[in-house]
Scaffold this motif. Structure first.
Motif, PDB file in Angstrom:
ATOM      1  N   PRO A  43       0.788  -1.077  -0.100  1.00  0.00           N
ATOM      2  CA  PRO A  43       0.048   0.120  -0.011  1.00  0.00           C
ATOM      3  C   PRO A  43       0.788   1.181   0.076  1.00  0.00           C
ATOM      4  CG  PRO A  43      -0.129  -1.145   2.103  1.00  0.00           C
ATOM      5  CD  PRO A  43       1.210  -2.186   1.202  1.00  0.00           C
ATOM      6  N   ILE A 234      -4.667  10.545  -1.929  1.00  0.00           N
ATOM      7  CA  ILE A 234      -4.298   9.645  -1.625  1.00  0.00           C
ATOM      8  C   ILE A 234      -5.132   8.330  -0.754  1.00  0.00           C
ATOM      9  CG2 ILE A 234      -2.884  10.594   0.597  1.00  0.00           C
ATOM     10  CD1 ILE A 234      -1.928   7.666  -1.839  1.00  0.00           C
ATOM     11  N   ILE A 235      -6.093   9.048  -0.398  1.00  0.00           N
ATOM     12  CA  ILE A 235      -7.102   8.924   0.003  1.00  0.00           C
ATOM     13  C   ILE A 235      -8.433   8.588  -0.440  1.00  0.00           C
ATOM     14  CG2 ILE A 235      -8.785   8.807   1.999  1.00  0.00           C
ATOM     15  CD1 ILE A 235      -6.069   8.472   2.839  1.00  0.00           C
ATOM     16  N   PHE A 238      -6.782   5.442  -2.688  1.00  0.00           N
ATOM     17  CA  PHE A 238      -7.103   4.197  -1.579  1.00  0.00           C
ATOM     18  C   PHE A 238      -8.624   3.349  -1.565  1.00  0.00           C
ATOM     19  CE2 PHE A 238      -4.649   2.498   1.712  1.00  0.00           C
ATOM     20  CZ  PHE A 238      -2.671   3.222   1.023  1.00  0.00           C
ATOM     21  N   LEU A 239      -9.722   4.872  -1.410  1.00  0.00           N
ATOM     22  CA  LEU A 239     -10.561   4.353  -1.576  1.00  0.00           C
ATOM     23  C   LEU A 239     -11.410   4.059  -2.861  1.00  0.00           C
ATOM     24  CD1 LEU A 239     -11.948   7.683   0.679  1.00  0.00           C
ATOM     25  CD2 LEU A 239     -12.512   5.477   0.801  1.00  0.00           C
ATOM     26  N   VAL A 241      -9.621   2.678  -5.037  1.00  0.00           N
ATOM     27  CA  VAL A 241      -9.054   0.879  -5.248  1.00  0.00           C
ATOM     28  C   VAL A 241      -9.258  -0.321  -3.959  1.00  0.00           C
ATOM     29  CG1 VAL A 241      -6.408  -0.219  -4.752  1.00  0.00           C
ATOM     30  CG2 VAL A 241      -6.721   1.642  -5.605  1.00  0.00           C
ATOM     31  N   ILE A 242      -9.740  -0.098  -3.115  1.00  0.00           N
ATOM     32  CA  ILE A 242     -11.181  -0.617  -2.338  1.00  0.00           C
ATOM     33  C   ILE A 242     -12.354  -0.981  -3.030  1.00  0.00           C
ATOM     34  CG2 ILE A 242     -11.972  -1.275  -0.212  1.00  0.00           C
ATOM     35  CD1 ILE A 242      -9.775   0.652   1.075  1.00  0.00           C
ATOM     36  N   GLY A 245     -11.922  -3.700  -6.327  1.00  0.00           N
ATOM     37  CA  GLY A 245     -11.201  -4.249  -5.274  1.00  0.00           C
ATOM     38  C   GLY A 245      -9.571  -4.441  -5.848  1.00  0.00           C
ATOM     39  N   LEU A 246      -8.901  -4.808  -4.901  1.00  0.00           N
ATOM     40  CA  LEU A 246      -7.661  -4.577  -5.117  1.00  0.00           C
ATOM     41  C   LEU A 246      -7.150  -4.939  -5.414  1.00  0.00           C
ATOM     42  CD1 LEU A 246      -6.488  -5.041  -0.607  1.00  0.00           C
ATOM     43  CD2 LEU A 246      -7.063  -2.998  -2.365  1.00  0.00           C
ATOM     44  N   TYR A 279     -17.565   9.501  -0.232  1.00  0.00           N
ATOM     45  CA  TYR A 279     -17.444   8.942   1.058  1.00  0.00           C
ATOM     46  C   TYR A 279     -18.501   7.893   1.532  1.00  0.00           C
ATOM     47  CZ  TYR A 279     -13.127  10.839   2.238  1.00  0.00           C
ATOM     48  OH  TYR A 279     -11.597  11.499   1.860  1.00  0.00           O
ATOM     49  N   VAL A 283     -19.076   3.607   1.399  1.00  0.00           N
ATOM     50  CA  VAL A 283     -19.219   2.437   2.916  1.00  0.00           C
ATOM     51  C   VAL A 283     -20.468   2.040   2.136  1.00  0.00           C
ATOM     52  CG1 VAL A 283     -20.632   3.141   4.840  1.00  0.00           C
ATOM     53  CG2 VAL A 283     -18.353   4.872   4.559  1.00  0.00           C
ATOM     54  N   LEU A 286     -18.966  -0.414   0.278  1.00  0.00           N
ATOM     55  CA  LEU A 286     -18.438  -2.060   1.166  1.00  0.00           C
ATOM     56  C   LEU A 286     -19.510  -3.156   1.924  1.00  0.00           C
ATOM     57  CD1 LEU A 286     -15.133   0.235   1.837  1.00  0.00           C
ATOM     58  CD2 LEU A 286     -15.461  -1.388   0.846  1.00  0.00           C
ATOM     59  N   LYS A 291     -15.766  -7.274  -0.421  1.00  0.00           N
ATOM     60  CA  LYS A 291     -13.956  -7.031  -1.440  1.00  0.00           C
ATOM     61  C   LYS A 291     -14.642  -6.382  -2.077  1.00  0.00           C
ATOM     62  CE  LYS A 291     -11.811 -10.030   1.502  1.00  0.00           C
ATOM     63  NZ  LYS A 291     -10.221 -11.093   1.781  1.00  0.00           N
ATOM     64  N   GLY A 292     -15.126  -5.464  -2.554  1.00  0.00           N
ATOM     65  CA  GLY A 292     -14.862  -4.591  -3.736  1.00  0.00           C
ATOM     66  C   GLY A 292     -15.618  -5.214  -4.892  1.00  0.00           C
TER      67      GLY A 292
ATOM     68  N   TYR C 114      -5.765  -6.121   4.207  1.00  0.00           N
ATOM     69  CA  TYR C 114      -8.013  -4.848   3.300  1.00  0.00           C
ATOM     70  C   TYR C 114      -8.222  -4.287   5.305  1.00  0.00           C
ATOM     71  CZ  TYR C 114     -10.399  -5.375  -0.511  1.00  0.00           C
ATOM     72  OH  TYR C 114     -11.156  -5.365  -1.491  1.00  0.00           O
ATOM     73  N   MET C 117      -6.944  -1.427   5.432  1.00  0.00           N
ATOM     74  CA  MET C 117      -7.031  -0.031   4.523  1.00  0.00           C
ATOM     75  C   MET C 117      -8.767   0.490   4.782  1.00  0.00           C
ATOM     76  SD  MET C 117      -5.040  -2.388   1.030  1.00  0.00           S
ATOM     77  CE  MET C 117      -5.667   0.066   0.052  1.00  0.00           C
ATOM     78  N   MET C 118      -9.396  -1.056   4.721  1.00  0.00           N
ATOM     79  CA  MET C 118     -11.217  -0.328   5.350  1.00  0.00           C
ATOM     80  C   MET C 118     -10.892   1.020   6.488  1.00  0.00           C
ATOM     81  SD  MET C 118     -13.805  -0.951   3.981  1.00  0.00           S
ATOM     82  CE  MET C 118     -14.442  -2.726   4.046  1.00  0.00           C
ATOM     83  N   SER C 121     -10.289   4.958   4.392  1.00  0.00           N
ATOM     84  CA  SER C 121     -10.841   4.523   4.065  1.00  0.00           C
ATOM     85  C   SER C 121     -12.478   4.592   5.437  1.00  0.00           C
ATOM     86  CB  SER C 121     -11.727   3.697   3.862  1.00  0.00           C
ATOM     87  OG  SER C 121      -9.925   3.087   2.871  1.00  0.00           O
ATOM     88  N   LEU C 122     -12.997   3.591   6.053  1.00  0.00           N
ATOM     89  CA  LEU C 122     -13.698   4.401   6.532  1.00  0.00           C
ATOM     90  C   LEU C 122     -13.306   6.415   8.032  1.00  0.00           C
ATOM     91  CD1 LEU C 122     -15.055   1.054   8.199  1.00  0.00           C
ATOM     92  CD2 LEU C 122     -16.518   3.145   6.362  1.00  0.00           C
ATOM     93  N   SER C 124     -11.361   7.980   7.160  1.00  0.00           N
ATOM     94  CA  SER C 124     -11.326   9.521   6.417  1.00  0.00           C
ATOM     95  C   SER C 124     -12.844   9.804   6.069  1.00  0.00           C
ATOM     96  CB  SER C 124     -10.497   9.364   5.774  1.00  0.00           C
ATOM     97  OG  SER C 124      -9.242   8.525   5.185  1.00  0.00           O
ATOM     98  N   LEU C 125     -13.788   8.895   6.281  1.00  0.00           N
ATOM     99  CA  LEU C 125     -14.899   9.126   5.935  1.00  0.00           C
ATOM    100  C   LEU C 125     -15.559  10.557   7.288  1.00  0.00           C
ATOM    101  CD1 LEU C 125     -17.941   9.476   4.845  1.00  0.00           C
ATOM    102  CD2 LEU C 125     -18.680   7.316   5.841  1.00  0.00           C
ATOM    103  N   TRP C 238      -5.113  11.133   8.432  1.00  0.00           N
ATOM    104  CA  TRP C 238      -4.936  10.273   8.660  1.00  0.00           C
ATOM    105  C   TRP C 238      -2.870  10.559   8.967  1.00  0.00           C
ATOM    106  CZ3 TRP C 238      -0.736   9.367   4.618  1.00  0.00           C
ATOM    107  CH2 TRP C 238      -1.166  10.448   3.864  1.00  0.00           C
TER     108      TRP C 238
END
Lengths: 298, 249, 317
Positions: A43, A234-235, A238-239, A241-242, A245-246, A279, A283, A286, A291-292, C114, C117-118, C121-122, C124-125, C238
């Motif tokens: 990452p 970057i955040i 990340f989101l 990509v998540i 699906g990585l 955002y 959520v 997810l 898992k995307g 995972y 990273m999750m 993400s959360l 950051s929300l 973060w």
């Protein structure tokens, strides 16, 4: 808290186009992140810094070359390459010694890179923000349904599919791409058939970072180039990509679309909380697909 | 005590267990044998909940346990050891076993008790019964392979199981270590009355301790019966001769 | 490692450090007292992170969220309600624990990286909400002019309060780490599969660990507001989360006071290197690189290994 009362179809259309051009940048940056995540399992927090360096490099090259119309195009061509060179040095110099470490160590190492890069940017370019003009024929706007739409955004809209096509060709039609895909699924097998995995990793890392630089170069004319522009991207990457699906590049495209469009519509509907829309979309995705959306290589 | 009926497990088109049947009665020592890839370890994973069967029944003391999570199955009285050493590397030998004891006593949510003075007697008793009391304070990751395999069994004993499942308990052990492990299994069965289900490649070891054998081949149960019955079964002879397996029956 | 009995010299050394900390305001200028309070708070935050990270093996990448929420919880009680501000000290850990529970319910079923990273993400929300919700949280300005209870509002008063609360929290966390729960948690860190095979519901214990760690981070957040008088969105950004991760790494993950030590070193470095150069983050980056390359068990970890002759436990894949 004011909701925009009546949103016209034209305004919606215009905002979707804006969202799509934002999607282009997001896709380019996050596909690079996804590539590195998928193949190297790293990452890379420093991805955002490389994006920022790409933008500053573009500014520098364009400024040094001067006012000629070619300046921007030269910068667009060379700034991402410069970023790729930086990443190559880092990868071969230090990173390649760390691949057998825990993920946590790799993550923290990329964080240390972020710290160093960001201060280097401050050292080289100072704390002031910079701005860069697009070439003349990409400046200004044209009108869609009576509403203005920046020409540069149209350029971005055309660039996105080109990059996607390039990535598809790279991963499906070149040897390095095929090896990289195989290595993402099964690293041992690839090294067992006699391929030097270390160099595959180096290439993938450099290509991933090139994409970060390219994203930074493309975004340069649309916003202030400044310290801290790495933090948000970057955040977001990340989101994306998540939820995609990585390690899945098409997941990155889908994720970028979701993120870019919800963001754009959020700006139209509820400007103060626009940031919350993408955002929230993340959520929701997810909760239903932890898992995307597309198959992750993990 | 344990009944496995027509259990099947498929991994992405690979049939690891096709049709497994097994019956273990209380106090018995049952060995599952078969060539590599016959599905023995997968069968054990299915019984202890690491995997859920695609179909078939697994009954323990008359209740279905198929598809329950591992911790729920463990609490019903089935403990296991692993083929590849699977212990708590950074913890001491004592702590390894103590976790199982604390778990059985339902103390794992105790936030402010002093762990080091809890369940000490029972843990040390178990370590003494497997002959490891003198190594209680060693970090388990630094033990010899043979000791780690014995520790595997000791952890499983921490749960005071009614049924103990051992996946190749003597794999990779020296002959001396194997003899020690064998004596331990005998004590567990004869002195402590624990029912044992295990699988093993070393046939001399299997025949010296098992009272019932179950033979698996390509994911299916070939036969279950006494050692003599299995030894004399022509299908088993064919299977082993046909496979060219190193083990001789 | 087993039992970790506190030996006599350790007790004496610890008692002397505590005594020195209590005498500190009498001996040094106010700025240092204020600095010491910040170090204690950040150390408390890092220690709470390390409960799940070093002792639970969970990739808690965005721990600062619970710190920030605790800070906002306290600041909002103190400024927007007529309740006595003492109530804030109860509210802070409770809201942090609640948030931790909600995030944990979503993240805990995921595998290691995972999960991490999750979490980012959360978290950051949550940050985005705090950053934008001007009417409630003050947006990017944050909440200023928070008045803590009068008894603890002076520099010295807030220092003593911080010191006392931190010591109590450290003692509680020490008890937890060495409790049956803590031991089980370490088992989960080393080998979740095996832990569930001995009858432990791994997910539930992980969730409980997350909630506990979140609550302590919330306490640290309320202390921060007590000392600084304000709460702002950077508290749950973060980068702070990664900084406290670095503190844990620097001190050593597997040692209870490692993160506290790491926090002290980092905060001191930042303050004093910051006087001489504005590029102190680069220096921090380089130091971090060197630690990762040469000292993966941290400074205290190395020290402990040297003194006890423990073999370094191998890294998990």
């Amino acid at each position: 808290m004011e909701f925009a009362a009546n949103i016209t179809a034209a305004a919606l259309f215009q905002q979707i186009l804006v969202g799509l051009s934002r999607t282009t940048i997001l896709f380019i940056v996050s596909s690079g992140l996804s590539l590195v995540l998928g193949v190297l399992r790293i990452p890379n927090i420093a991805h955002g810094s490389l994006y920022m360096i790409g933008a500053f490099m573009t500014w520098s090259i364009a400024t040094v070359v001067g006012g000629s119309p070619a300046a921007f195009w030269l910068a667009l061509a060379f700034a991402p390459l410069a970023v790729a060179l930086v990443s190559f040095v880092v990868e071969r110099g230090i990173f390649c010694r760390l691949y057998d470490r825990e993920h946590l160590m790799l993550l923290l190492f990329t964080f240390s890179l972020t710290l160093v890069f960001n201060d280097l940017v401050k050292l080289i370019w100072g704390s002031d923000y910079r701005s860069l003009n697009a070439p003349d024929f990409l400046q200004g706007s044209f009108s869609i349904f009576g509403l203005p739409f920046p020409r540069y955004n149209l350029f971005l809209l055309l660039t996105g599919p080109l990059v996607a096509l390039g990535l598809w060709l790279l991963t499906n039609r070149t040897k390095i791409g095929k090896i990289a895909r195989a290595a993402a699924v099964d690293r041992e097998m690839v090294s067992a058939v006699g391929i030097n995995v270390s160099w595959v990793f180096a290439w993938v890392f450099v290509i991933g970072c090139y994409l970060a630089g390219l994203g930074g170069a493309l975004v340069a004319p649309t916003q202030n180039i400044t310290q801290g522009m790495d933090h948000a991207i970057i955040i977001e990457a990340f989101l994306i990509v998540i939820i995609g699906g990585l390690g899945n590049i098409w997941g990155a495209l889908l994720g970028a679309l979701i993120f870019g469009l919800t963001d754009a519509i959020g700006i139209l509907v509820w400007p103060q909380f626009a940031i919350v829309f993408p955002y929230t979309a993340v959520v929701i995705v997810l909760v239903f697909r932890p898992k995307g959306l597309l198959k992750s290589v993990w | 005590m344990l009944e496995v009926r027509s259990v099947r497990k498929n991994f992405d088109g690979f049939m690891a267990v096709a049709d497994a049947n097994l019956s273990v009665s209380k106090g018995d020592v049952v060995a599952v044998i078969g060539p590599n890839g016959a599905g023995k370890t997968t069968l054990f994973h299915l019984i202890t909940g690491q995997l859920a069967p695609d179909r078939g029944e697994i009954l323990f003391k008359g209740e279905s346990i198929a598809g329950l999570p591992p911790h729920a199955i463990c609490r019903r009285g089935i403990s296991r050891s692993y083929q590849v050493v699977n212990i708590f590397n950074r913890l001491t030998v004592f702590e390894n076993v103590q976790i199982a004891v604390l778990s059985r006593r339902g103390k794992t949510f105790n936030l402010f008790g002093r762990a080091r003075s809890m369940a000490v007697d029972e843990t040390m008793e178990i370590l003494a019964s497997v002959g490891m009391a003198d190594r209680a304070d060693r970090v388990s990751g630094a033990l010899s392979h043979g000791d780690q395999k014995v520790l595997e069994i000791a952890i499983a004993l921490g749960n005071r199981p009614e049924l103990l499942i051992l996946d190749e308990p003597t794999a990779g052990m020296s002959p001396e270590e194997t003899a020690v492990a064998l004596a331990l299994m005998r004590r567990l069965s004869e002195d402590m009355g624990i029912t044992i289900l295990f699988c093993e490649h070393d046939m001399s070891m299997v025949f010296s301790i098992a009272r019932t054998l179950m033979v698996m081949q390509q994911g299916s149960t070939l036969i279950q019966g006494s050692p003599e019955a299995v030894r004399n079964d022509h299908r088993v002879q064919e299977a082993y001769l046909g496979e060219g397996d190193a083990c001789s029956v | 490692m087993h039992n970790n009995p506190l030996t006599r010299p350790t007790w004496i050394a610890g008692a002397m450090v505590v005594l020195a900390l209590f005498l500190l305001p009498a001996a040094v200028p106010r700025f240092y007292v204020y600095m010491a309070a910040l170090i204690l708070i950040t150390g408390l935050l890092a220690t709470s992170l390390n409960m799940v990270l070093g002792f639970g093996g969970m990739y808690q990448f965005h721990h600062a969220v619970f710190y920030g929420i605790g800070a906002y919880g306290f600041a909002l009680i103190a400024t927007k309600t007529s309740l006595p501000s003492w109530v804030g000290y109860l509210v802070a850990p409770v809201v942090a624990a609640l948030l931790s529970l909600i995030m944990g319910l979503i993240t805990v079923r995921l595998s290691k990286l995972y999960f991490g990273m999750m979490q980012i993400s959360l978290g950051s929300l949550v940050w985005a909400l705090v950053f934008r919700w001007y009417s409630f949280t003050g947006g990017d300005d944050g909440i200023h002019g928070v008045c803590p209870p009068e008894a603890v509002s002076s520099t010295t008063g807030s220092y003593y309060f911080t010191l006392s609360v931190t010591l109590v929290c450290l003692w509680l966390m020490y008890r937890i780490v060495h409790s049956p729960f803590g031991r089980t948690f370490q088992g989960i860190r080393d080998n979740p599969e095996r832990t569930s095979a001995v009858g432990v519901d791994v997910r539930r214990h992980q969730l409980a660990g997350l909630v506990i760690a979140g609550a302590f981070a919330g306490v640290a957040g309320s202390l921060f507001v007590t000392v600084e008088g304000c709460a702002f969105p950077e508290l749950l950004f973060w980068t702070l989360s990664l900084e406290i991760l670095v503190m844990c790494l620097l001190g050593g993950w597997f040692i209870f006071l490692g993160p506290m030590f790491g926090a002290a070193v980092m905060m001191t470095l930042r303050t004093f290197v910051g006087i001489y150069t504005e590029y102190w983050t680069m220096i921090m980056g380089v130091v971090l690189m060197l630690i990762i390359l040469f000292l993966p068990e941290g400074v205290l970890g190395l020290f402990k290994r040297k003194t006890t002759g423990d073999k370094p436990a191998e890294e998990e894949a």
